[in-house]
Motif scaffolding. Sequence first.
Motif, mmCIF file in Angstrom:
data_model
loop_
_atom_site.group_PDB
_atom_site.id
_atom_site.type_symbol
_atom_site.label_atom_id
_atom_site.label_comp_id
_atom_site.label_asym_id
_atom_site.label_seq_id
_atom_site.Cartn_x
_atom_site.Cartn_y
_atom_site.Cartn_z
ATOM 1 N N VAL A 80 -42.806 50.248 -22.162
ATOM 2 C CA VAL A 80 -43.493 49.394 -23.140
ATOM 3 C C VAL A 80 -43.444 47.941 -22.668
ATOM 4 O O VAL A 80 -42.395 47.445 -22.275
ATOM 5 C CB VAL A 80 -42.824 49.517 -24.530
ATOM 6 C CG1 VAL A 80 -43.476 48.573 -25.524
ATOM 7 C CG2 VAL A 80 -42.882 50.961 -25.016
ATOM 8 N N GLY A 136 -29.227 47.341 -20.005
ATOM 9 C CA GLY A 136 -29.986 48.180 -20.937
ATOM 10 C C GLY A 136 -31.345 47.631 -21.305
ATOM 11 O O GLY A 136 -31.924 47.992 -22.320
ATOM 12 N N GLY A 166 -34.101 47.610 -19.131
ATOM 13 C CA GLY A 166 -35.234 48.242 -18.451
ATOM 14 C C GLY A 166 -35.387 47.968 -16.968
ATOM 15 O O GLY A 166 -36.423 48.289 -16.393
ATOM 16 N N LYS A 167 -34.360 47.416 -16.321
ATOM 17 C CA LYS A 167 -34.495 47.142 -14.890
ATOM 18 C C LYS A 167 -34.653 48.432 -14.094
ATOM 19 O O LYS A 167 -35.574 48.572 -13.297
ATOM 20 C CB LYS A 167 -33.263 46.383 -14.358
ATOM 21 C CG LYS A 167 -33.047 45.045 -15.018
ATOM 22 C CD LYS A 167 -31.844 44.334 -14.438
ATOM 23 C CE LYS A 167 -30.523 45.058 -14.665
ATOM 24 N NZ LYS A 167 -30.112 45.159 -16.072
ATOM 25 N N THR A 168 -33.738 49.357 -14.333
ATOM 26 C CA THR A 168 -33.793 50.610 -13.584
ATOM 27 C C THR A 168 -35.112 51.342 -13.859
ATOM 28 O O THR A 168 -35.754 51.847 -12.938
ATOM 29 C CB THR A 168 -32.585 51.495 -13.955
ATOM 30 O OG1 THR A 168 -31.397 50.804 -13.562
ATOM 31 C CG2 THR A 168 -32.635 52.832 -13.244
ATOM 32 N N HIS A 169 -35.491 51.364 -15.120
ATOM 33 C CA HIS A 169 -36.744 52.035 -15.474
ATOM 34 C C HIS A 169 -37.907 51.452 -14.666
ATOM 35 O O HIS A 169 -38.694 52.176 -14.055
ATOM 36 C CB HIS A 169 -36.985 51.875 -16.986
ATOM 37 C CG HIS A 169 -38.112 52.697 -17.512
ATOM 38 N ND1 HIS A 169 -38.061 53.365 -18.705
ATOM 39 C CD2 HIS A 169 -39.334 52.975 -16.996
ATOM 40 C CE1 HIS A 169 -39.200 53.999 -18.905
ATOM 41 N NE2 HIS A 169 -39.992 53.781 -17.872
ATOM 42 N N LYS A 184 -40.229 56.389 -27.688
ATOM 43 C CA LYS A 184 -39.124 57.317 -27.425
ATOM 44 C C LYS A 184 -39.194 58.516 -28.373
ATOM 45 O O LYS A 184 -38.905 59.649 -27.989
ATOM 46 C CB LYS A 184 -37.762 56.632 -27.594
ATOM 47 C CG LYS A 184 -37.554 55.438 -26.688
ATOM 48 C CD LYS A 184 -37.356 55.847 -25.256
ATOM 49 C CE LYS A 184 -37.350 54.636 -24.346
ATOM 50 N NZ LYS A 184 -37.420 54.958 -22.929
ATOM 51 N N ARG A 238 -31.222 50.491 -24.420
ATOM 52 C CA ARG A 238 -30.467 51.742 -24.323
ATOM 53 C C ARG A 238 -29.814 52.066 -25.665
ATOM 54 O O ARG A 238 -29.754 53.216 -26.077
ATOM 55 C CB ARG A 238 -29.423 51.642 -23.213
ATOM 56 C CG ARG A 238 -28.718 52.984 -22.956
ATOM 57 C CD ARG A 238 -27.783 52.916 -21.784
ATOM 58 N NE ARG A 238 -28.488 52.555 -20.574
ATOM 59 C CZ ARG A 238 -28.100 51.592 -19.749
ATOM 60 N NH1 ARG A 238 -27.031 50.889 -20.011
ATOM 61 N NH2 ARG A 238 -28.792 51.314 -18.677
ATOM 62 N N GLU A 262 -32.282 53.415 -28.163
ATOM 63 C CA GLU A 262 -32.523 54.813 -27.867
ATOM 64 C C GLU A 262 -31.354 55.677 -28.345
ATOM 65 O O GLU A 262 -31.559 56.761 -28.887
ATOM 66 C CB GLU A 262 -32.667 54.949 -26.351
ATOM 67 C CG GLU A 262 -33.781 55.846 -25.930
ATOM 68 C CD GLU A 262 -33.856 55.952 -24.422
ATOM 69 O OE1 GLU A 262 -33.663 54.943 -23.712
ATOM 70 O OE2 GLU A 262 -34.119 57.064 -23.949
HETATM 71 P P1 ADP Z 1 -31.029 48.543 -17.162
HETATM 72 O O1 ADP Z 1 -31.224 49.159 -15.808
HETATM 73 O O2 ADP Z 1 -31.660 47.195 -17.290
HETATM 74 O O3 ADP Z 1 -29.593 48.538 -17.608
HETATM 75 P P2 ADP Z 1 -32.519 50.844 -18.039
HETATM 76 O O4 ADP Z 1 -33.718 50.715 -17.179
HETATM 77 O O5 ADP Z 1 -31.516 51.867 -17.658
HETATM 78 O O6 ADP Z 1 -31.803 49.426 -18.230
HETATM 79 O O7 ADP Z 1 -33.012 51.076 -19.540
HETATM 80 C C1 ADP Z 1 -32.200 51.646 -20.542
HETATM 81 C C2 ADP Z 1 -33.007 52.607 -21.376
HETATM 82 O O8 ADP Z 1 -33.994 51.910 -22.091
HETATM 83 C C3 ADP Z 1 -33.731 53.641 -20.524
HETATM 84 O O9 ADP Z 1 -33.659 54.888 -21.155
HETATM 85 C C4 ADP Z 1 -35.154 53.139 -20.467
HETATM 86 O O10 ADP Z 1 -36.084 54.208 -20.389
HETATM 87 C C5 ADP Z 1 -35.289 52.401 -21.772
HETATM 88 N N1 ADP Z 1 -36.193 51.252 -21.648
HETATM 89 C C6 ADP Z 1 -35.893 50.032 -21.157
HETATM 90 N N2 ADP Z 1 -36.961 49.218 -21.194
HETATM 91 C C7 ADP Z 1 -37.968 49.950 -21.717
HETATM 92 C C8 ADP Z 1 -39.340 49.659 -22.018
HETATM 93 N N3 ADP Z 1 -39.865 48.447 -21.790
HETATM 94 N N4 ADP Z 1 -40.088 50.650 -22.538
HETATM 95 C C9 ADP Z 1 -39.552 51.864 -22.784
HETATM 96 N N5 ADP Z 1 -38.274 52.192 -22.530
HETATM 97 C C10 ADP Z 1 -37.478 51.246 -22.000
#
Ligand code: ADP
Length: 450
Positions: free
Chosen positions: A123, A156, A158-161, A290, A315, A318
């Motif tokens: 998103v 939490g 969205g970096k990894t995502h 989600k 996170r 979620e």
């Molecule tokens: P980070 O790596 O920054 O700690 P993650 O990428 O692991 O965070 O994100 C944590 C959770 O939140 C994941 O399940 C991810 O799918 C969800 N999430 C984060 N940003 C978004 C977004 N913009 N839209 C939908 N889901 C997101």
Amino acid sequence: MTNEELWQTVLAQIQLNISRANFATWFKDTEIVSQKDAKVMVSVPNSFVKEWLENKYNKHIFKILYNTNQEIKEVNYIVSKAGLKSFKKESVILPEVDQLEFQEFKVDKETNLNPRYIFDSFVVGSFNELSYAAASAVAKDPGAVYNPLFIYGGVGLGKTHLLEAIGNEIVKDFKKKKVKYIPSEKFTSEVVSGIKNHNMELFKSKYRKVDVLIIDDIQFLAGKEKTQEEFFNIFNVLYENNKQIILSSDRPPKAISALAERLRSRFEGGMIADIGIPDFETRIAILKMKAQEKKVDLPEEIYQYIASVIQRNIRELEGALNRLIFYQKLNKQELSVEVVKTLLKNLLSSPTKIITPKKIIQTVAEFYDLKEKDLLTTSRKKEIVLPRQIAMYLLRNELKNSFPFIGRKLGGKDHTTAIHSYKKISKEIEKNKRLEEEIHLIKEQLFSKC
Ligand code: ADP
Ligand code: MG
């Protein structure tokens, strides 16, 4: 509470504090089999898990149980095959956990990418649109537009995502390109074992063949000189050959201390984009996305309630949603806002949710790669004085602690020192953008830990 309800309460909270992979590994096929004489008995699938829960998670599990029911005095773990079978048959919850795990482990062996993270399920709002725009540009034309692409932001968010979404998109659109995703801790351990086993050449040639290299959480390279050196070499080879490099970190390159200057300037040579904190509307949009993924829909006011109480960590949003869905499935009834409030109250006011002086000191120390006790010394070294002043400032600003208390907490300093620090940082922030940003990031980390 029934055994199942009680265990669900525990799982829902644990899930918020550990990674999905860990959750699936250690809590799959566990259940409470009895609550008797203040003792809770948890059955686990094997002795390995038993040992792990006893040594690593017991305190946490006990705390949650105790918060739910003060009569509980003890938790024990037993290995039970029989219990497992009957649980599987009856349970309405476990399939959900299985599914979660299934998704987690569908990670592609070649690329190391998790197919769950794609652009379609990401998103976009004003808090992340710059990063998103840069990410899609890179995915359309890898190696050509922004190199390296450096994304940073709190835990939490969205970096990894986003990083994995770029990888997955490239795999889909450019069949011949070799993509590799790797968390920086894993990269480091490969370097270490390469050195130990005298096969660094193998390691190097593996990475030099890659067209798109994605390294997650690069802040963990701080202070690891050998790893940084190897990374620098690989970076240069890839960069000179127009291969795409994508990096993430919890802070901007200039704020990663103990990062070799040449690496820092390499990172700064590309595109740096940050991810902030989503606004209310975006948090709702994320919750809906989600929920849709999980094929459930909740009343509008419930989304609104969750989005209003959880603000700083996607996170966690979620996690809260998962918890409500578990509950709904378990009880087979529609959720009301009242029920949601009680379910989440427990979660929001759990002891780990509270900011304490200790947490502030810990977070500041971590941020600057110091030991907590360094902050408590009387050292006048520049690299210690500023973090110490920042810790004092945060104690005042976030917790409204008194100056004598703040002085005491930081190794028995005088209250005038605390006042001076607070005033100095407050003033400095006004004119020093970098300091302001650092403090902002420290706060983000503090809140996301809580
Ligand atoms: P980070 O790596 O920054 O700690 P993650 O990428 O692991 O965070 O994100 C944590 C959770 O939140 C994941 O399940 C991810 O799918 C969800 N999430 C984060 N940003 C978004 C977004 N913009 N839209 C939908 N889901 C997101
Ligand atoms: Mg991450």
